[in-house]
Design an enzyme around this catalytic site. Sequence first.
Site, PDB file in Angstrom:
ATOM      1  CG  ASP A   1      -2.211   0.858   0.877  1.00 43.66           C
ATOM      2  OD1 ASP A   1      -2.152   1.697  -0.036  1.00 43.66           O
ATOM      3  OD2 ASP A   1      -3.237   0.709   1.568  1.00 43.66           O
TER       4      ASP A   1
HETATM    5  C1  BGC Z   1      -5.144   3.144   0.207  1.00 42.78           C
HETATM    6  C2  BGC Z   1      -5.263   2.161  -0.934  1.00 42.78           C
HETATM    7  C3  BGC Z   1      -5.162   2.896  -2.243  1.00 42.78           C
HETATM    8  C4  BGC Z   1      -3.854   3.650  -2.280  1.00 42.78           C
HETATM    9  C5  BGC Z   1      -3.598   4.390  -3.587  1.00 42.78           C
HETATM   10  C6  BGC Z   1      -3.940   4.055   0.065  1.00 42.78           C
HETATM   11  O1  BGC Z   1      -3.954   5.092   0.997  1.00 42.78           O
HETATM   12  O2  BGC Z   1      -5.092   2.434   1.430  1.00 42.78           O
HETATM   13  O3  BGC Z   1      -6.474   1.451  -0.823  1.00 42.78           O
HETATM   14  O4  BGC Z   1      -5.287   2.005  -3.316  1.00 42.78           O
HETATM   15  O5  BGC Z   1      -3.855   4.586  -1.231  1.00 42.78           O
HETATM   16  O6  BGC Z   1      -4.391   5.502  -3.705  1.00 42.78           O
END
Ligand code: BGC
Length: 739
Positions: free
Chosen positions: A268
Amino acid sequence: MSNSTATPLNEQRTVQQRVAALLEQMTLAEKIGQMSQRNASEGYAPEYLADGLRAGVIGSVLNVVDVDSVNELQRLAVEESRLGIPLMVGRDVIHGFKTIMPIPLGQAATWNPDVVRDGARVAAMEAATAGINWTFAPMIDISRDPRWGRIAESLGECVLLTSELAVAMVEGFQTDDLAATGSIAACAKHFAGYGTVESGRDYATTNIPETKLRNVYLRPFNAAVDAGVATLMTSFSDLNGIPATANDFILRQVLREEWGFDGFVVSDWDSIRQLQIHGLTANDKDSAFEAVAAGVDMEMAGDAYSKHLEELVMEERVDMDVIDQAVASILRAKFQLGLFENPYTDPAKLPAIANENAMQTARQAALESVVMLKNDNDVLPLAISSLESVAVIGPLADAPYQQLGTWIFDGDIDLSVTPMHAIHSLIGRDVDVRYVRAMENSRSKVSPSFDEAVEVAAGSDAVILFLGEESILSGEAHSRADISLPGDQAELVRRIRATGKPVVAVILAGRPLTLTNMVDEVDAILFAWHPGSMGGPAIADLLFGIESPSGKLPATFPRMVGQIPIYYSQKNSGKPPSWDKIAHIDDIDSRAPQTSLGMSAFHLDTPFTPLFPFGHGLSYARFDYQNLWTSAREVKFGGTLTIGVDLSNHSEVAAVEVVQLYVRDVVASVTRPVKELKGFRRVQLEPGQTVCVEFELHTDDLSFYGRDMRKTVEAGEFHVWIGGSSATELRTEFWIVGE
Ligand code: BGC
């Protein structure tokens, strides 16, 4: 490298050969580049990334949605780097791109894989016009905590419902040919356990015993992997002391070894460097080591890999094989997506954004997602012919942005048709529609506008109140400790109630809410989640009986926050509650001996049942279930049982009912839930019609992970229920027999 038109098996081999050939030519820096994803959002124009792209040290970008910029980034990668490897272009396309479907939790309330698949298909085709070839969806974290803001993005609390809808979403995004125009790679996230963060606080810790992890939280991911999901994303959260982004147990043992996943895993956002903040590592270098060793193939946004992997390999802390495996899995995805053949995007080759099909898909999804929680005295549907005037009141009646819900980076607000507008177009010629917003937003306090709302309500034949949460109150980092209607909405309801007019509440929200303080103050409730672009027409059709509600709750509605976690598939405990084994705090004699109170698993200050159970949802039709049967009393291991019920529509209304099959494994080597959903089906019934609804149940459907953490099915007695919600009491039994 060019004979790619042969049989699928040969194609497979060809991809493998192409990956191997490319790997051989790559320097370590280029390999690490493939494992590094860069943020390319505004402020990070192509020039900023140009050097890295030319050097071949960026494998993927995210958050660039302008097709010319994407094509330019691809051009730099493909035409100006040594090996010409195209980019994965990622974006959070969670429930639509420009045309917005209901939030995923709302989509789950449709219990309709077709609608969910269609929604993902529309989203993929629209996103593909911008050059996006990878979405960070579906989010399939089981969540039993509505305080958690991200429950909005989830598919609810149930293993089976989440799994089946997860598969449908993957199919919608990817189709059966990733290389086809308009197919994009999906990403099942967040692996794993994120939905059970302590007290629903986003990013907090999770502690999940292995049997529960395997029987609940991992199962939807297993289903997505079996369905061919191209990628997985790790969770931000700590899992049993080892943050998910460094958790080799789930990433290596379970995902790769047990499930045989051959796609790739992305971290993530910066979650590799966060391993240090978690307290697992002392610095970014150690974080890079832990993540790559655990099996995280690509780093999102951070720079731990690009800064430290090379050194880790040189020091022989990280084996070159580990790097090669990671790079191979990323290259495989790029070949499967056909990016080497078609790196560029021509939007003209794709259907137009927000075309009729897209809007109709959004409308159908919204329609099926709405759950009618109550309907006293059949106040709904409102009869247009008997109304002269209707008051439309509340902060969410005409809020085009709010109805779209969380995670709509690219959503087009101009496409939103609000309930207010839809009601006007549907009945405006015959009925005087009077609108009072009454509150600036869902958190506003009592104001003079309340008086205006009461006056308009008092002078109208019926009142429709649009209440709930603005979209900003759910989603990432937007958890709530109090999940009742925010602001002074309950007070508004009370004042409107006092007018004596029929009151219908339509609630737009990103999570189950505790509605205890208002549920008795209204005649009917339609729970509409955040219904997306076409929420308005869908809601209007339901309010005025053009359509009948068919949504069912994908998550339990607690009476109060203190009951959380409360979910239908709980364990029985040794002292299960029943109405004769409880006491109420107001009735207690303070000198009575402890044992004179109910001695069971309950709270003194609230009933032990939820306000609305999982699977609940009313219809304008009256459905009746009779004659539950099984094709046999006993079934052998490996056998299949048919279970059926007669479902009748005792009404004048044609409608859809979601028929639900639940099972309990009565005695097992590890205790099993009191009920588990094992099948569901949407059935359309004409007025007066009776149909026999049948389910096939294979003994494998009754498997669970036992004490030795292996999947097992055990002989013995099973209870089986069919009905219109998890509270159904229509039950029979069968036995699994044999060795
Ligand atoms: C989130 C993810 C997301 C990623 C990209 C993160 O803060 O937890 O679910 O895909 O950001 O935007």
